[in-house]
Design a protein around this motif. Structure first.
Motif, PDB file in Angstrom:
ATOM      1  N   TYR A 118       0.852  -1.192   0.000  1.00 16.59           N
ATOM      2  CA  TYR A 118       0.000   0.000   0.000  1.00 16.59           C
ATOM      3  C   TYR A 118       0.887   1.242   0.000  1.00 16.59           C
ATOM      4  N   VAL A 119       0.771   2.055  -1.049  1.00 18.00           N
ATOM      5  CA  VAL A 119       1.493   3.324  -1.144  1.00 18.00           C
ATOM      6  C   VAL A 119       0.507   4.427  -0.784  1.00 18.00           C
ATOM      7  N   ALA A 120       0.791   5.158   0.290  1.00 20.56           N
ATOM      8  CA  ALA A 120      -0.188   6.092   0.849  1.00 20.56           C
ATOM      9  C   ALA A 120       0.385   7.500   0.898  1.00 20.56           C
ATOM     10  N   CYS A 121      -0.435   8.466   0.519  1.00 22.35           N
ATOM     11  CA  CYS A 121      -0.031   9.866   0.646  1.00 22.35           C
ATOM     12  C   CYS A 121      -0.802  10.570   1.758  1.00 22.35           C
ATOM     13  N   ASP A 122      -1.579   9.816   2.527  1.00 18.33           N
ATOM     14  CA  ASP A 122      -2.310  10.396   3.645  1.00 18.33           C
ATOM     15  C   ASP A 122      -2.246   9.429   4.824  1.00 18.33           C
ATOM     16  N   PRO A 123      -1.667   9.825   5.952  1.00 17.79           N
ATOM     17  CA  PRO A 123      -1.481   8.887   7.060  1.00 17.79           C
ATOM     18  C   PRO A 123      -2.772   8.426   7.702  1.00 17.79           C
ATOM     19  N   VAL A 124      -3.778   9.285   7.777  1.00 12.75           N
ATOM     20  CA  VAL A 124      -5.042   8.895   8.389  1.00 12.75           C
ATOM     21  C   VAL A 124      -5.786   7.907   7.503  1.00 12.75           C
ATOM     22  N   ALA A 125      -5.792   8.148   6.193  1.00 12.09           N
ATOM     23  CA  ALA A 125      -6.416   7.191   5.276  1.00 12.09           C
ATOM     24  C   ALA A 125      -5.711   5.847   5.335  1.00 12.09           C
ATOM     25  N   LEU A 126      -4.388   5.868   5.404  1.00 10.35           N
ATOM     26  CA  LEU A 126      -3.642   4.611   5.522  1.00 10.35           C
ATOM     27  C   LEU A 126      -4.031   3.876   6.802  1.00 10.35           C
ATOM     28  N   ALA A 127      -4.041   4.585   7.930  1.00  5.27           N
ATOM     29  CA  ALA A 127      -4.364   3.935   9.200  1.00  5.27           C
ATOM     30  C   ALA A 127      -5.766   3.345   9.178  1.00  5.27           C
ATOM     31  N   ARG A 128      -6.720   4.074   8.617  1.00  4.15           N
ATOM     32  CA  ARG A 128      -8.086   3.548   8.508  1.00  4.15           C
ATOM     33  C   ARG A 128      -8.105   2.270   7.686  1.00  4.15           C
ATOM     34  N   ASP A 129      -7.382   2.260   6.546  1.00  6.82           N
ATOM     35  CA  ASP A 129      -7.415   1.100   5.665  1.00  6.82           C
ATOM     36  C   ASP A 129      -6.644  -0.079   6.249  1.00  6.82           C
ATOM     37  N   VAL A 130      -5.596   0.202   7.022  1.00 12.22           N
ATOM     38  CA  VAL A 130      -4.906  -0.874   7.736  1.00 12.22           C
ATOM     39  C   VAL A 130      -5.856  -1.522   8.746  1.00 12.22           C
ATOM     40  N   ALA A 131      -6.653  -0.704   9.427  1.00 15.31           N
ATOM     41  CA  ALA A 131      -7.635  -1.237  10.370  1.00 15.31           C
ATOM     42  C   ALA A 131      -8.690  -2.066   9.650  1.00 15.31           C
ATOM     43  N   LEU A 132      -9.141  -1.612   8.482  1.00 15.68           N
ATOM     44  CA  LEU A 132     -10.105  -2.377   7.702  1.00 15.68           C
ATOM     45  C   LEU A 132      -9.511  -3.712   7.258  1.00 15.68           C
ATOM     46  N   ALA A 133      -8.239  -3.688   6.857  1.00 12.10           N
ATOM     47  CA  ALA A 133      -7.584  -4.930   6.441  1.00 12.10           C
ATOM     48  C   ALA A 133      -7.460  -5.898   7.609  1.00 12.10           C
ATOM     49  N   ALA A 134      -7.248  -5.369   8.809  1.00 13.06           N
ATOM     50  CA  ALA A 134      -7.121  -6.228   9.991  1.00 13.06           C
ATOM     51  C   ALA A 134      -8.399  -7.017  10.238  1.00 13.06           C
ATOM     52  N   GLU A 135      -9.547  -6.424   9.906  1.00 11.71           N
ATOM     53  CA  GLU A 135     -10.815  -7.129  10.080  1.00 11.71           C
ATOM     54  C   GLU A 135     -10.893  -8.361   9.192  1.00 11.71           C
ATOM     55  N   ALA A 136     -10.111  -8.345   8.087  1.00  9.41           N
ATOM     56  CA  ALA A 136     -10.096  -9.499   7.176  1.00  9.41           C
ATOM     57  C   ALA A 136      -8.901 -10.409   7.430  1.00  9.41           C
ATOM     58  N   GLY A 137      -8.182 -10.169   8.529  1.00  9.86           N
ATOM     59  CA  GLY A 137      -7.093 -11.070   8.885  1.00  9.86           C
ATOM     60  C   GLY A 137      -5.728 -10.666   8.398  1.00  9.86           C
ATOM     61  N   TYR A 138      -5.550  -9.406   8.026  1.00 12.31           N
ATOM     62  CA  TYR A 138      -4.240  -8.932   7.579  1.00 12.31           C
ATOM     63  C   TYR A 138      -3.564  -8.152   8.702  1.00 12.31           C
ATOM     64  N   ARG A 139      -2.244  -8.228   8.725  1.00 10.91           N
ATOM     65  CA  ARG A 139      -1.480  -7.427   9.684  1.00 10.91           C
ATOM     66  C   ARG A 139      -0.400  -6.636   8.942  1.00 10.91           C
ATOM     67  N   LEU A 140      -0.061  -5.517   9.511  1.00  8.78           N
ATOM     68  CA  LEU A 140       1.005  -4.669   8.975  1.00  8.78           C
ATOM     69  C   LEU A 140       2.344  -5.231   9.423  1.00  8.78           C
ATOM     70  N   ASP A 141       3.203  -5.617   8.455  1.00  6.79           N
ATOM     71  CA  ASP A 141       4.496  -6.175   8.870  1.00  6.79           C
ATOM     72  C   ASP A 141       5.683  -5.463   8.224  1.00  6.79           C
ATOM     73  N   HIS A 142       5.418  -4.339   7.534  1.00  6.34           N
ATOM     74  CA  HIS A 142       6.511  -3.562   6.929  1.00  6.34           C
ATOM     75  C   HIS A 142       5.992  -2.157   6.707  1.00  6.34           C
ATOM     76  N   LEU A 143       6.791  -1.162   7.086  1.00  2.60           N
ATOM     77  CA  LEU A 143       6.363   0.226   6.911  1.00  2.60           C
ATOM     78  C   LEU A 143       7.577   1.124   6.765  1.00  2.60           C
ATOM     79  N   ARG A 144       7.573   1.943   5.727  1.00  2.06           N
ATOM     80  CA  ARG A 144       8.562   3.001   5.554  1.00  2.06           C
ATOM     81  C   ARG A 144       7.818   4.291   5.251  1.00  2.06           C
ATOM     82  N   ALA A 145       8.435   5.411   5.605  1.00  2.21           N
ATOM     83  CA  ALA A 145       7.829   6.716   5.336  1.00  2.21           C
ATOM     84  C   ALA A 145       8.883   7.622   4.712  1.00  2.21           C
ATOM     85  N   PHE A 146       8.428   8.502   3.818  1.00  2.00           N
ATOM     86  CA  PHE A 146       9.336   9.318   3.023  1.00  2.00           C
ATOM     87  C   PHE A 146       8.870  10.767   3.005  1.00  2.00           C
TER      88      PHE A 146
END
Length: 410
Positions: A364-392
């Protein structure tokens, strides 16, 4: 409401909020303050008192400055100017560059903790050359607006007022040299100035018919419209291509799967995947802009299994979910999905369908941190976890930050 607009008040600002605005309190009420730095005491002028829960204000004098405060990099946006006459687009220009990155880190970390329950120590990485240049000269594209007298400039913050200027210090030297500051433009709303890596700088006036340009990223060239989307920072296309290549877990990547590049634009990130995994890589780029899709088809022609389709991502995924055969569903389940959505993020429907299709990994390439966090939470409901993150820090002297995340199934 409106009785407090224009009143000047003394505020202590404590933190930075999403959007790059500092936060203070007045008699228990939250006040969002522009042009302040957390830790400062300022005199701020109330600009909006319509909400019961919060007001907005602009700093006009600094009583106790932060150690991180600097003279603004753009005189047109200086605190010495009336807030209504400050140029927008460089809202962090009064903050030391290293501290800008710290504030962006705080916003990203706070969003992930609050919305997804994830603690993160991610750092915001600076781009090559930005330290030496003090974060100036990075924009290869700018959009200026035209006022009633035909003069060009940015709009003031949260305003439709055009601020005529004679410099755009965030722009590259080529863009700055090509910007017609002293000319007058009538009958058009905008003037875009861009300097592609191939060819001369150019102007796009209003709704001008697009022409094709070429951009070079490493050893590869991409064709696109001069009116189309391309990363703005001179280093961004290469940095994001490399970041996506790194983010893809090769143990989970199947070149024969139904790999996807969603919101694919002209194919930059699909090409990054193809370059890493070879000419037989199968990947479909989905983009709603038909001209961008046409360019993507050309830009991805080196890969036998690459394709570019014109469709809204939500509709394309909905159709895939409803109509895929068992074999196609298996290929989607084995897939790597690259997402590069607009600032609003992928959202509930797209993340929901992806959760049900259950690809092996989502980059997931994100240009908005709040949108990213919301979508990470939505993905977690389907059994996904965040295991890599870089910011630029692809947008020095602004509040914007780019992130590249990998989501995998538990």
């Amino acid at each position: 409401m409106g009785e407090f607009i224009g009143r000047e008040v003394e505020l202590e600002v404590s933190k930075i909020a999403h959007g790059g605005i500092a936060v203070g309190r007045l008699d228990g009420r939250v006040v969002f303050v522009t042009d302040a730095v957390p830790g400062e005491t300022v005199v701020a002028r109330i600009s909006d008192d319509r909400k019961k829960s919060f007001w907005r204000a602009d700093a006009v004098r600094i009583l106790e400055p932060s150690e991180h405060r600097r003279e603004h990099v753009w005189s047109a946006a200086s605190i010495d100017r009336d807030p209504r006459g400050r140029a927008g687009g460089a809202e962090f220009g009064h903050i030391a560059l290293s501290h800008q990155r710290e504030l962006k880190r705080q916003v990203l970390a706070e969003a992930l903790q609050r919305m997804a329950g994830i603690e993160s120590d991610v750092k915001v990485e600076q781009m090559p050359g930005d330290h030496a240049a003090n974060g100036l000269g990075w924009r290869t594209r700018i959009r200026l607006h035209v006022d009633e007298q035909g003069r060009i400039g940015p709009m003031a913050s949260r305003s439709h007022s055009v601020i005529p200027v004679q410099e755009v210090p965030l722009a590259s030297a080529a863009v700055q040299a090509a910007t017609p500051f002293d000319e007058r433009f009538e009958g058009i709303a905008t003037v875009d100035v861009l300097a592609p890596t191939r060819g001369d700088a150019r102007l796009v006036l209003g709704e001008q018919k697009p022409t094709v340009i070429r951009e070079r990223v490493g050893e590869r060239e991409f064709q696109l419209d001069d009116t189309g989307f391309w990363q703005v920072h001179r280093e961004a296309p290469g940095v994001l291509s490399a970041a996506v290549q790194q983010a893809v877990d090769d143990a989970l990547f199947d070149p024969r799967a139904a790999n996807l590049d969603l919101y694919g634009g002209v194919g930059l990130l699909a090409a990054a995947v193809g370059d890493r995994f070879g000419p037989t890589t199968r990947i479909t780029s989905v983009e709603s802009d038909a001209r961008a899709t046409d360019h993507a088809a050309e830009n991805l022609s080196d890969w036998v299994g690459a394709a570019a389709e014109t469709a809204r991502v939500d509709r394309w995924l909905r159709d895939a979910e409803q109509n895929a055969s068992t074999a196609e569903r298996d290929r989607l389940r084995a897939a790597t999905v690259v997402l590069d959505p607009p600032r609003s993020g992928a959202g509930t429907e797209v993340m929901g369908i992806l959760g049900r299709l259950a690809p092996a990994q989502i980059v997931y390439v994100a240009c908005d941190p709040v949108a990213l966090a919301r979508d990470v939470a939505l993905a977690a409901e389907a059994g996904y976890r965040l295991d890599h993150l870089r910011a630029f820090d692809l947008f020095p002297h602004t509040h914007h930050v780019e992130a590249v995340a990998r989501l995998v199934r538990d």
